[in-house]
Design a protein around this motif. Structure first.
Motif, short mmCIF file in Angstrom:
data_model
loop_
_atom_site.label_atom_id
_atom_site.label_comp_id
_atom_site.label_asym_id
_atom_site.label_seq_id
_atom_site.Cartn_x
_atom_site.Cartn_y
_atom_site.Cartn_z
N LEU A 88 31.74 -2.23 -2.21
CA LEU A 88 33.19 -2.62 -1.95
C LEU A 88 34.51 -1.88 -2.39
O LEU A 88 35.42 -1.19 -1.92
CB LEU A 88 33.18 -4.18 -1.93
N VAL A 89 33.51 -0.84 -3.78
CA VAL A 89 34.53 -0.22 -4.69
C VAL A 89 34.18 1.12 -5.17
O VAL A 89 32.92 0.79 -5.32
CB VAL A 89 35.03 -1.48 -6.37
N PRO A 90 35.10 2.33 -4.84
CA PRO A 90 33.89 3.36 -5.32
C PRO A 90 33.53 3.31 -6.36
O PRO A 90 33.98 3.07 -7.02
CB PRO A 90 35.47 4.45 -5.29
N VAL A 91 32.57 3.94 -6.58
CA VAL A 91 32.07 4.20 -7.95
C VAL A 91 32.22 5.52 -8.24
O VAL A 91 32.22 6.77 -7.70
CB VAL A 91 30.29 3.89 -7.33
N GLU A 92 33.03 5.14 -8.99
CA GLU A 92 33.69 6.64 -10.19
C GLU A 92 33.25 6.95 -11.55
O GLU A 92 33.20 7.67 -11.22
CB GLU A 92 35.23 6.32 -9.79
N THR A 93 32.16 6.65 -12.05
CA THR A 93 31.50 7.22 -12.39
C THR A 93 30.15 7.09 -13.09
O THR A 93 29.90 6.10 -12.48
CB THR A 93 32.00 5.98 -14.17
N VAL A 94 29.50 7.63 -13.62
CA VAL A 94 27.88 7.41 -13.45
C VAL A 94 27.28 6.59 -14.08
O VAL A 94 26.48 5.41 -13.54
CB VAL A 94 27.45 8.47 -14.17
N GLN A 95 28.17 5.89 -15.19
CA GLN A 95 27.87 4.20 -16.18
C GLN A 95 27.47 3.35 -14.91
O GLN A 95 26.67 2.94 -14.83
CB GLN A 95 28.44 4.28 -17.52
N ARG A 96 28.68 3.23 -13.90
CA ARG A 96 28.66 1.88 -13.06
C ARG A 96 27.12 2.56 -12.14
O ARG A 96 26.69 1.81 -11.51
CB ARG A 96 29.71 1.93 -12.16
N ALA A 97 27.30 3.38 -11.75
CA ALA A 97 26.16 3.83 -10.67
C ALA A 97 24.66 3.39 -10.97
O ALA A 97 24.21 3.54 -10.40
CB ALA A 97 26.43 5.28 -10.45
N VAL A 98 24.75 3.76 -12.52
CA VAL A 98 23.47 3.36 -13.09
C VAL A 98 23.48 2.20 -12.88
O VAL A 98 22.37 1.28 -12.82
CB VAL A 98 23.04 3.93 -14.77
#
Length: 265
Positions: free
Chosen positions: A48-58
């Motif tokens: 819903l919100v763009p994933v802008e960091t690798v930490q959030r992607a993980v």
């Protein structure tokens, strides 16, 4: 496996690994950072919100899925510059098969959809190694398969004594990416699906859907009948299956670009 895969594998299998630990390893590699963020923001996950960091992607993708996806992305760099066309063909097929395997897992259950996608991406890894390390022999194999109208794995066995399914199973076993992923690589051209895991079934059918839609490997254009028992186990009405295939066709091109960007070109 590539060094980053070894480091991530050791970390992910430890008891005290955190998403921040995994992210720190990935962030040292600009290519993998971009790949992970493309995956997290792709239609496959539709945040819903763009994933802008690798930490959030993980955190969103989970650490074991990140390990398998980083493995797939790392393998793209095994190909030499002169193999650009073959590389694109390989990854287009892999992306279509993976998209189809994931769609089947969503529709039918029995396997985690993200795991089905990763297994679909890696099912032909043995073929990739042949193209990347023995390109002249891979060309010879493709030529024989076309000229004699035989399955690609039959041509491989004639010239090598084994096939890309055997190579893939051994590699994925050695990389410890999970028994089900290795089994899917080993059995995706198999004749009898009655004893396969659901994951192996979805990868087999995803591979067949990709070939039927024109996303095939060089020399592997022959349409194949599904393995014995595969469609009986699927339990999808013909109309639902046709609809699923239509969605796979529509999604594959966008998924290819989302996952690999210019690297697939």
């Amino acid at each position: 496996p590539p060094e980053v895969v070894q480091r991530l594998s050791a970390l992910v299998t430890s008891d005290d690994a955190t998403p921040d630990d995994v992210a720190r390893i990935i962030q040292h590699d600009t290519y993998l950072t971009a790949a992970v963020l493309r995956i997290a923001n792709s239609p496959l996950h539709a945040p819903l919100v763009p994933v802008e960091t690798v930490q959030r992607a993980v955190m969103m993708l989970r650490m074991r899925q990140i390990l398998s996806l980083v493995t797939a992305a790392s393998l793209m760099r095994l190909m030499t510059p002169r193999d650009v066309s073959a590389r694109r063909t390989f990854w287009r097929h892999a992306a279509c098969a993976a998209t189809a395997a994931r769609a089947l897992a969503v529709a039918c259950g029995g396997a985690e959809p993200g795991r089905a996608f990763v297994a679909g991406m890696l099912h032909d890894i043995g073929h990739l190694l042949l193209m990347g390390n023995l390109p002249d022999l891979a060309t010879q194999i493709s030529r024989r398969a076309r000229q004699e109208a035989m399955p690609i794995q039959a041509a491989e066995r004639q010239l090598l004594g084994y096939d890309h399914c055997d190579i893939g199973r051994r590699l994925l076993d050695a990389w410890r990416l999970g028994d089900a992923v290795a089994e899917a690589a080993a059995t995706h051209h198999g004749p009898d699906a009655r004893d396969w895991s659901d994951l192996g079934l979805y990868v087999h059918l995803g591979d067949g859907i990709a070939v039927a839609l024109g996303y095939h490997m060089p020399g592997d254009e022959l349409l194949r009948q599904p393995a014995r028992g595969a469609l009986d186990r699927l339990k999808l009405a013909p109309a639902a299956f046709s609809s699923l295939v239509g969605h796979v066709l529509a999604d594959t091109e966008a998924m290819e670009q989302a996952l690999f960007g210019d690297a697939a070109a």
